[in-house]
Design an enzyme around this catalytic site. Sequence first.
Site, PDB file in Angstrom:
ATOM      1  N   HIS A  57       0.861  -1.183   0.000  1.00 12.71           N
ATOM      2  CA  HIS A  57       0.000   0.000   0.000  1.00 12.71           C
ATOM      3  C   HIS A  57       0.898   1.233   0.000  1.00 12.71           C
ATOM      4  CE1 HIS A  57      -3.927  -1.929   1.639  1.00 12.71           C
ATOM      5  NE2 HIS A  57      -3.207  -2.821   0.974  1.00 12.71           N
ATOM      6  N   GLU A 112       0.891   3.993   1.675  1.00  5.29           N
ATOM      7  CA  GLU A 112       1.301   4.451   3.003  1.00  5.29           C
ATOM      8  C   GLU A 112       2.382   3.551   3.591  1.00  5.29           C
ATOM      9  OE1 GLU A 112      -3.330   4.792   3.033  1.00  5.29           O
ATOM     10  OE2 GLU A 112      -1.790   3.668   1.931  1.00  5.29           O
ATOM     11  N   CYS A 169      -3.242  -0.007   7.164  1.00 10.15           N
ATOM     12  CA  CYS A 169      -2.395   1.187   7.076  1.00 10.15           C
ATOM     13  C   CYS A 169      -2.585   2.094   8.280  1.00 10.15           C
ATOM     14  CB  CYS A 169      -2.677   1.944   5.786  1.00 10.15           C
ATOM     15  SG  CYS A 169      -2.088   1.086   4.315  1.00 10.15           S
ATOM     16  N   CYS A 226      -6.795   2.432   5.103  1.00 11.78           N
ATOM     17  CA  CYS A 226      -7.502   1.216   5.495  1.00 11.78           C
ATOM     18  C   CYS A 226      -7.091   0.813   6.910  1.00 11.78           C
ATOM     19  CB  CYS A 226      -7.199   0.096   4.503  1.00 11.78           C
ATOM     20  SG  CYS A 226      -5.505  -0.545   4.637  1.00 11.78           S
TER      21      CYS A 226
END
Length: 202
Positions: free
Chosen positions: A92, A94, A125, A122
């Site tokens: 992801h 992040e 994260c 999410c």
Amino acid sequence: MTTTLDQATAAALNLRLQACLADSDYQDDLHGLHVCRLALDALEQGNYGVAAILIDPQGEVIAQSENRVFSCVTHNKVDYARGSVSYSSRAHAEMLLIDQLEEGFLPYAPEQLTMLVTLEPCPMCTARLLLSGIGSVRYIANDPEGGMLRHVDKLPPAWTNLAQLQNHYHAHVSAPVRQLATDIGVANLTALRAQLVQQIRP
């Protein structure tokens, strides 16, 4: 099999991005457009349309990343597998930036930095952000189905304590930039979710 964005949708999003100008009345608009460009790049390459940047105390971008869940990520560089999808649950946007920070590639203490992300982080994260020590997290678009940052008060006590050390808020962007980030974030989402399930349970 790689999930690709249809050409008409890609062209329409690119036109909107090109036509969108940063509004000086909104402090995050310029960076917001930059991170939307990254998110659209990710989407066009078969990943989720999400991207993030880290901003130093002077307001300069010091690191950037795109979602690479369906790309092979090695030492924060992207290598595309020929004719197949290489899946990485950790890739992801992040998470990739936090990796750079924790590996000592950025010359700042985490609390001095701000992360700007196109889509509300999410649960995975969000947990990693709380543990990262990054000072502030700004997100452009809400994620009503998968976002967790607005719900940190519902986490167990140890996590809510960590959340008090970090500032979370909507980025200060104009309505066109917020809508663009939202639309990039939801584009091709049904197909991408189906691909994710296929990767986990082939």
